[in-house]
Structures are given as C-alpha cells and as structure tokens.
Design an enzyme around this catalytic site. Structure first.
Site, PDB file in Angstrom:
ATOM      1  N   HIS A  29       0.859  -1.178   0.000  1.00 50.30           N
ATOM      2  CA  HIS A  29       0.000   0.000   0.000  1.00 50.30           C
ATOM      3  C   HIS A  29       0.896   1.229   0.000  1.00 50.30           C
ATOM      4  O   HIS A  29       1.876   1.296   0.750  1.00 50.30           O
ATOM      5  CB  HIS A  29      -0.887  -0.014   1.252  1.00 50.30           C
TER       6      HIS A  29
ATOM      7  N   ARG B  66      -6.528  10.516  -0.101  1.00 52.18           N
ATOM      8  CA  ARG B  66      -6.338  10.979  -1.484  1.00 52.18           C
ATOM      9  C   ARG B  66      -7.669  11.106  -2.208  1.00 52.18           C
ATOM     10  O   ARG B  66      -7.867  12.016  -2.998  1.00 52.18           O
ATOM     11  CB  ARG B  66      -5.406  10.014  -2.228  1.00 52.18           C
TER      12      ARG B  66
END
Length: 599
Positions: free
Chosen positions: A235, A255
C-alpha cells in the site's frame, strides 16, 4: 493425550468479514457451524479496513453498473484476475451491501438519503459505500451481531495448527487454546479457511499480528494449491514515523478526499509517473486534476488515484532519488486543500491516529507516508463459484483465496470480495457437509502426531529463539523480495529461507503451555516460512513486471506472462513445487466490455 473434541458440519477458521459471512450462510443453510479464531470475536483484521465497500450501486453516478466495476477490477489487476470471480464480485456486491444494511449496518448518506459512495484509486466512479473511515469496523460489528443472534459457536483465542484429512478429503482440524495451551479437535466434513494474509512475514506491514499465513500454509500442507503468490501489494501510504508505528495504514480515502503527494521539494510528483496504460483517463496537469474533485464528468482523475501498485512504485522511486522526507517517506498533504472541519468529519480515524501516535495534526500539517506490505493477491486456488479448493471439503474465502484480484487489488474491493465469496463459500461448505455428515472420523494417530509436533519446541534445549528467527525472516523478505526485486536478490532470499528452515526445525521455547507467546510464535513460524518460500519462488519464476510484482531486471510487462498463472503445490519431499498454468479464457461477451466502456 488430553484432547477436547467437538463435532460440526462446517468449521470456519477465521472471524474476519469472510469468515463471519461464511459462517452465517452455512448456519442459515442448516449446517451445524463453528467459528475458530486466533483473536477475540470483533478484533479481526477486517476492522482496520477504512475506506469502504466497492459496489456499483449507482447512488451518485447512474452510469455506474457491474460491467464498469468488472472492467475496472480487471484493468486494476492487469488482466490476470480470474474473470469469473471478477464477474461474480461485480454483479453481487451491491446486494451484499444492501443485505448488510438490512442486518443493521449504518452508512453515510447522500442528501437524497441513499448510501453515500466515495472515490478510490482505479475506480471510474465513486462507488465505495462507507461509514466515515471506519467501514471495516461497522461491517464486523454487523456480522458479529448476526453471528451471535444465530447462535453460532465461536472458539476465541484458538489457533488451528493442522487440517485433518482422509482419502476422501477433509475430516476436521486440530489446534490449541492460546490461554491454556490445551489441545482441541473439531470433526467436520467441511472447513472454510478465512485466515487473511501473510503480512507478518515482512518487516514493515499494515497487517495485524494474526496475519502469519496460516491458511495458505495449512491448505498447501493438506494438498491444496496456491496461485500467483508472487503478487504482494505494498500500500503506498503507511505511516513511516515514529518507528513504533511504522507500517500502520493511512487510508486511500485521504487521497480520494483531496489529499496530494509531494516530495521534499514540494513537487506534486505523481504527474511524472503516469503509465501509458492509464494515461487516457488520468489528468496531465494540476489544474485539471483539481477540477475533477468538483466536476468529475468533464475532467480526468488525479494521478494520486492511480492503482496502488503504481503509486507505491512512484513513492519508492522518489525516496531512492533522494527526494524523500526526513524519515524516508513522502508528504501526504490534505491540510492545505481542505478545511479542518471537513478533515475531522470525513477522516476522523486518521485525525486521531496521527494525533495520538505521531503528534501530528493533519488539519494543519502534512503526513509522512511510505509503502507498507498490505495484501497478498495470491492465495488458495479455488473454484470461482463455490470457493472449493482442490481438497474435497476444503474452501477458502477472502484474502487467503487467490485469483479474484489478479496482480493488484483495487481499494475497496477487499470488503466486497469477502462478503460475496464468504457467502458463496459458506453455502457450498454446507452443501458438501450434508453429503458427508456421519461418514467421517478423526484418526487417532493423526491427532497424536499433531500433538507431538506442537509440543516439539518444548522438548529441545538450547535451540533457536523464535523471535530471532522471525526477525531474520522479516528482514530477508523486506530486503530481497520487497517492492522491487531482481533475480540475484530473490535467489539470495531462497538461500536464506533454506537456512531458516533448518533453524525453524531447531526452535526451542521455555516455560509452560499456559499463555506462552514464544511457543505461539514457534508454531506460526513454519507457516510464515512456507508462504515466504512460495512468494520467493514465484517471484523468481515470473520474469516480467506486473501489478504487485516488480522486477528491476525485467521492467516491462510480457504478453506471454499475461496468459500464465504460477501454481505452488507441495512436492512429495515437502518442498514447494512450481508449475505454469494457462489463464482461464474469458468469454466473448465479457471481453466486449473492454471495447464498449470508455477508458
């Protein structure tokens, strides 16, 4: 041997989302069902899933449907997914979310009162049903409540060390109570593995302590096969500071809600790393990317929302080029782009996580983040419709099963995966059990052998310390089979793993069987070592770069490898055998989707 015995139709190993969903379906199908878990009920790793459940419910975008979700999932997995699993997942995920709501799950809402859905990397439309950034917790709370209401027996703080079989398949499982060390055996014609992933084989990981690859290893030792173990997802955003919390997940929702990645010079570097495969659908300027948050129909997505493998590699490159943060990551900045009130409302867990663990106020300053081992796409090779492994009576669902996500998983697809395939595994396990109930028995010699193997570390004196061996294994996987790989490094890793295998055979522990963490680790280590060998062997064999497998010496994707799966099995001498297997052929009506859905 002092042994506690139980008898069921279906035993589910693991109490995360896949395990509980399988148990619910098996129980509702009339099977006597039990759940066995290493931790406490409600403490499974699933609670750490933050962003949401991916499902094409079209609550925000009427254009969204299962065909677009199927296409996004296949493209995110670089077309190595089992097409049938991706199809079933996309088609059934919306019903599983609505079912969860019917069972009492709470979701954030749109102004029209529908379940709210958020953006995530690789998904064309906002489709992640969520509860703030605590979706996994709500999912487990709901499934746990239903499990208890159905009266399903739960064996908490129990570890399964061996699957038991006869000539016709599964007969049960053997394990021990972690608190007392007493042995326990479950006789059952069906066992569902829902044990999650393998992250604890790596030094930096977002995974919780239970993720030691037990299910992968148990399946392999019982005669099942593992597919595409080389694909390990790092990740892109884990915490990098302070050292005590390194690897803890920073949700992709940051994000999705407007956060951007910057290097030490303040540059928004993801624009330099847009691959040709995603170029047509990705914004090329900061202005276009920022417009997308307010007008998604007329602008392309920001590069920060590329699939995880692409973002993780970009961060790795920036740090290696000397443009990283003081602690070896990059900056994730949402403070300069959203109000403090917005951040605290949308990302409450992230706000508290950084305040309490790193003394960072994410409403006022940027976070330091870097790649962390997060998910393994490889797993037990299963039939896509039933989740049945090659051993009759053995089923696998969730992260322990392979094939669904190809070479890279999209965010949000894990929670929908475990709901869709947990249900299917539970249903098939119950049906299988009804055919074999009353026709199986546990073999006393096999039980005695499992008991002797579990107690062996107590019998040795002056042997290897389990914690030292674990440290050396994690360092090996981190250094040599990590986010970027080369043939010489992976070969070196395999040599070290062979040496570690000798050391694992010489493990010794002190004290008694009553809660003894050193003994528990000594029993976990053979699993960690076996899955690490599978990962390294497959990583050496696949001479290309694709998704969660990047070879510095073979940096491009290869058309031939796009048609090939790598399958691990147990050789007669106990070593890991590796074979190539053609990818299942996608039917024409599904292949057409990639032409009709615009990129």
């Amino acid at each position: 041997m002092d042994l506690e015995r139980h008898e069921y139709d279906v035993v589910v190993v693991g109490a995360g989302g896949a395990g509980l969903r399988a148990a619910i379906e098996a129980s509702e199908s009339g099977a006597r069902t039990a759940v066995v878990c290493k931790s406490l009920l409600g403490k499974a790793h699933t609670v750490m899933a933050e962003g949401g459940i991916a499902a094409a419910m079209a609550n925000l975008y009427p254009e969204d449907n299962w065909r677009v979700h199927f296409r996004d999932t296949m493209r995110g997995g670089k077309m190595l997914n089992h097409w049938r699993m991706a199809q079933l997942h996309a088609q059934e995920a919306p019903d599983r979310v609505r079912e969860l709501e019917d069972w009492g799950a709470l979701f954030d809402r749109t102004p029209d009162g529908l379940i709210s859905q958020r953006d995530f990397g690789g998904h064309r439309y906002a489709r992640l049903a969520h509860v703030g950034d605590r979706t996994g917790l709500e999912l487990i709370r709901t499934l746990q409540q239903r499990t208890v209401a159905l009266g399903i027996d739960v064996y908490m703080e129990c570890t399964v060390t061996r699957l038991l079989t006869d000539a016709d398949g599964i007969t049960g499982a053997f394990g021990y109570w972690r608190e007392s060390g007493r042995f326990v055996a479950w006789q059952a014609p069906s066992v569902v593995l829902a044990t999650g992933g393998i992250g604890k084989s790596y030094k930096v990981t977002s995974n919780s302590w239970e993720y030691t690859g037990d299910g992968h290893s148990l399946a392999l030792q019982a005669g099942a096969t593992l597919v595409n173990m080389e694909f390990v997802q790092f990740h892109p955003t884990g915490m990098v500071w302070p050292p005590s919390v390194r690897g803890i997940l920073v949700t992709e929702s940051v994000r999705g809600d407007g956060g951007v990645l910057r290097n030490s010079a303040g540059n928004r570097f993801m624009f330099d790393y847009i691959p040709d495969f995603f170029r047509k659908e990705t914004a090329e300027t900061e202005e276009e990317a920022d417009r997308w948050y307010d007008d998604k129909r007329n602008n392309r997505r920001p590069p920060e929302l590329l699939p995880r493998d692409e973002v993780a590699r970009a961060i790795n490159s920036e740090v290696k080029a000397g443009r990283g943060t003081p602690h070896g990551g990059v900056f994730l900045d949402i403070a300069s782009r959203r109000s403090a009130e917005y951040i605290r409302k949308r990302l409450p867990s992230m706000y508290h996580q950084f305040r309490e663990l790193a003394e960072v106020d994410i409403t006022a300053e940027a976070m330091e983040v870097g790649p962390t081992c997060h998910y393994v796409m490889g797993g037990v090779e299963v039939d896509p419709d039933t989740q049945a492994a090659r051993v009759p009576g053995l089923f696998a669902a969730g992260e322990v099963a392979g094939g669904m996500h190809g070479s890279n998983r999209l965010g949000g697809n894990s929670l929908s995966d475990l709901l869709v395939f947990g249900r299917r595994a539970g249903l098939a396990a119950a049906e299988h059990a009804l055919q074999r109930t009353g026709r199986i028995a546990l073999d006393d010699d096999a039980l005695a052998d499992a008991g002797r193997a579990a107690l062996a570390p107590f019998e040795r004196e002056g042997g290897e310390n389990p914690y030292t061996v674990q440290h050396d294994l994690q360092q090996t996987m981190h250094d040599l089979v990590g986010i970027i790989r080369t043939a010489p490094e992976v070969q070196q890793a395999l040599e070290r793993i062979a040496a570690l295998r000798q050391r694992v055979a010489d493990l010794s522990v002190e004290g008694h069987r009553q809660y003894n963490p050193g003994w528990h680790l000594a029993l976990d280590l053979p699993h960690m070592l076996l899955v690490s060998e599978c990962i390294a062997k497959a990583a050496l064999e696949r001479e290309e770069s694709r998704g969660g497998h990047t070879r510095d010496d073979f940096p491009a994707t290869d058309a031939e490898w796009a048609r090939t799966n790598l399958v691990c099995s147990r050789a007669p001498d106990g070593s890991v055998a590796l074979t190539r297997q053609p990818l299942p052929q996608m039917p024409h009506e599904l292949a057409e989707i990639f032409e009709e859905v615009p990129a």
